[in-house]
Design an enzyme around this catalytic site. Structure first.
Site, PDB file in Angstrom:
ATOM      1  N   ASP A  12      27.512  32.698  32.744  1.00  0.00           N
ATOM      2  CA  ASP A  12      26.526  33.607  32.160  1.00  0.00           C
ATOM      3  C   ASP A  12      25.956  34.614  33.152  1.00  0.00           C
ATOM      4  O   ASP A  12      24.799  35.025  33.054  1.00  0.00           O
ATOM      5  CB  ASP A  12      25.362  32.818  31.505  1.00  0.00           C
ATOM      6  CG  ASP A  12      25.878  31.850  30.448  1.00  0.00           C
ATOM      7  OD1 ASP A  12      26.889  32.167  29.797  1.00  0.00           O
ATOM      8  OD2 ASP A  12      25.258  30.786  30.282  1.00  0.00           O
ATOM      9  N   LYS A  15      29.610  38.481  32.987  1.00  0.00           N
ATOM     10  CA  LYS A  15      31.031  38.831  33.196  1.00  0.00           C
ATOM     11  C   LYS A  15      31.553  39.755  32.096  1.00  0.00           C
ATOM     12  O   LYS A  15      32.254  40.730  32.366  1.00  0.00           O
ATOM     13  CB  LYS A  15      31.898  37.555  33.238  1.00  0.00           C
ATOM     14  CG  LYS A  15      31.553  36.627  34.392  1.00  0.00           C
ATOM     15  CD  LYS A  15      32.324  35.329  34.315  1.00  0.00           C
ATOM     16  CE  LYS A  15      31.931  34.443  33.167  1.00  0.00           C
ATOM     17  NZ  LYS A  15      30.575  33.879  33.238  1.00  0.00           N
ATOM     18  N   GLN A 232      33.181  31.003  32.554  1.00  0.00           N
ATOM     19  CA  GLN A 232      32.380  30.052  33.345  1.00  0.00           C
ATOM     20  C   GLN A 232      32.127  30.602  34.764  1.00  0.00           C
ATOM     21  O   GLN A 232      32.086  31.805  34.925  1.00  0.00           O
ATOM     22  CB  GLN A 232      33.063  28.667  33.392  1.00  0.00           C
ATOM     23  CG  GLN A 232      33.048  27.910  32.057  1.00  0.00           C
ATOM     24  CD  GLN A 232      34.110  28.349  31.073  1.00  0.00           C
ATOM     25  OE1 GLN A 232      35.282  28.403  31.403  1.00  0.00           O
ATOM     26  NE2 GLN A 232      33.730  28.655  29.834  1.00  0.00           N
TER      27      GLN A 232
END
Ligand code: GDP
Ligand code: IMO
Ligand code: MG
Length: 458
Positions: A12, A15, A232
């Site tokens: 978070d 990206k 991730q």
């Protein structure tokens, strides 16, 4: 040339926004790991898109590829594509025949294992999407791959082998009666087979399956630009993260090669941009030495009282930054930027540049702190210990920066337009990591980013 976008922290970091920002010269955008545990946000002229499987380049009409390193739930993929079509986009997504398929039993197993672990307070806090169980089956050589969905006999054989095992696992090991489940069909050979066959039929009808490695090689040979979109982040990488509080794949730059079929030399000749949030957030469990205040159910040992000032600050940052999980809606845990974490991440990924987001969120605070190093057993250390238990013992040594004022971020176009104290903060980060800053995020919209370098330009 390739540009690889990698989360430097715990996910978070923004990206999706950077993929979109730099995506214009790209022809193809590839996800190389993870699945619908990701939640990537793109905001274009005030219109927000939340993407979990469709690569973020879809907003600019780029071809998207889900590489062999991904785990794909076709149900989520179709739903997401249908949703984007309803909103006027035309997602063109190709799925690697080598990617593994998340089937209904994987989600159920994800939930059950978390429940069992929670009895000893060791749940990971997964997104519940079946990610771990699917990668387990991949490594256990009992997985179903996208290519298998296209051959009914092979598919039948795979499912007849694996589904009875899963049924035995939940009945005999976990003591769960399948008929008591919300979806008992998840453990029924015929039902799973039918579902999987339907997935295959739609993938074939829309001509979505490819040998992704070859597909990308051909694109490159034709002179097209490839962007790789990590999901991730480094500290939840299964190898380089804080195991076991991790996801089950490699978000780190090495994963861009193994998860796409492009050679490491190809990825390495390109740019690897580390995405950094100007503070820290974490969803799920595991240590966080610079955490401001805890979140019940996620922060180990949190008893609901971290002190009023810390609680207030954490709540302020969480609300200003909209720090609630894209996939699960959970409030994210909040902490100060952690330099030992970023040093680790910079080494593992070999970042050629950094994009630092959310600089606007910290505006208005009197002071902004950073975990500059840790103290562990009375010694100062500059990077992460390799076990989670040792990491949990680290005490962050905080360094304080003067805060910067809230300004009209829409007027911030150039680096020099940023408040002076924000620049001092950014320069400290860049110096410590010996890496140039390529972009600074001052808001969620594509336009709210100060671009210093565009990685596709030579
Ligand atoms: P990802 O998973 O790394 O793609 O990030 P997420 O989309 O889960 O979370 C990032 C959130 O922050 C999203 O809501 C973005 O729109 C938002 N965002 C990204 N960059 C910035 C920024 O510089 N400032 C602010 N205020 N929000 C940002
Ligand atoms: P993006 O791509 C933040 C976290 C979960 C949990 C752990 C394992 O949006 O940055 P999993 O479901 O993967 O087995 O959960 O990893 N997690 C994320 N945290 N951002 C993500 O993705 C995440 N994907 C998984 O919260 O702690
Ligand atoms: Mg996200």
């Amino acid at each position: 040339m390739t540009v690889t976008i990698v989360g430097s922290q715990l996910g978070d970091e923004g990206k999706g926004g950077v993929v979109d920002l730099y995506g214009d010269p790209a022809d193809v955008v590839v996800r190389y790991q993870g699945g619908d545990n990701a939640g990537h946000t793109v905001v274009e002229d005030g219109t927000e898109y939340k993407l979990s499987l469709v690569p973020s380049g879809a907003v600019r009409g780029k071809v998207g590829v889900l590489g062999n390193g991904c785990v794909v739930n076709p149900a989520t993929l179709f739903e997401e594509m249908d949703g984007l079509r309803d909103r006027g986009l035309e997602p063109d997504v190709r799925v690697a025949e080598r990617a593994h398929v998340i089937l209904p039993y994987h989600r159920v197993l994800d939930g059950i294992e978390e429940e069992v672990k929670s009895e000893t307070d060791s749940a990971v806090g997964t997104t519940g999407r079946g990610i771990g169980p699917t990668y387990e089956d991949k490594a256990g050589r009992r997985g179903v791959r996208v290519g298998d969905l296209l051959d009914e006999d092979v598919l039948r054989e795979r499912i007849e082998y694996v589904v009875p095992q899963k049924r035995a696992l939940i009945e005999d090991v976990y003591g769960v009666d399948v008929d008591d489940l919300e979806d008992p069909d998840a453990f029924d050979v015929d039902a799973v087979y039918e579902t999987a066959l339907e997935y295959g039929e739609r993938l074939a009808a829309e001509d979505m399956t490819v040998d992704a490695g070859n597909f990308l090689a051909e694109k490159r040979a034709a002179g097209e630009n490839v962007m790789l979109e990590g999901a991730q982040g480094t500290v939840i990488d299964i190898d380089h993260g804080n195991y076991p509080y991790v996801t089950s794949s490699n978000p780190t730059a090495g994963g861009a090669a193994t998860g796409s079929g492009l050679a490491p030399t190809v990825i390495g000749q390109g740019e690897v941009v580390g995405i950094v949030k100007a503070y820290l957030t974490r969803v799920g469990r595991g240590p966080l030495p610079t955490e401001l205040a805890g979140v019940e159910g996620q922060t180990p040992g949190y008893d609901g009282h971290a002190g009023d000032d810390e609680e207030e600050l954490a709540t302020y940052i969480r609300d200003e930054g909209g720090e609630y999980g894209t996939v699960t809606g959970r409030p994210r845990r909040v902490g100060w930027l952690d330099l030992p974490m970023l040093r680790h991440s910079t080494r593992v990924n070999g970042f050629t540049g950094l994009a630092v987001n959310h600089v606007d969120v910290l505006a208005g605070l009197d002071e902004v702190k950073v975990g500059d190093s840790y103290t562990l057993d009375g010694e100062e250390i500059e990077t992460l210990p390799s076990t989670t238990e040792r990491w949990a013992e680290c005490e962050a040594n905080l360094r304080t920066f003067d805060g910067w004022p809230e300004v009209d971020w829409d007027d911030v176009d150039e680096y020099e337009d940023l408040p002076e104290n924000a620049r001092a903060y950014l320069e400290y980060v860049s110096d410590e990591l010996e890496t140039d800053i390529y972009a600074v995020g001052v808001g969620p919209d594509r336009d709210q980013t100060v671009v210093l370098e565009s990685p596709y330009d030579d």
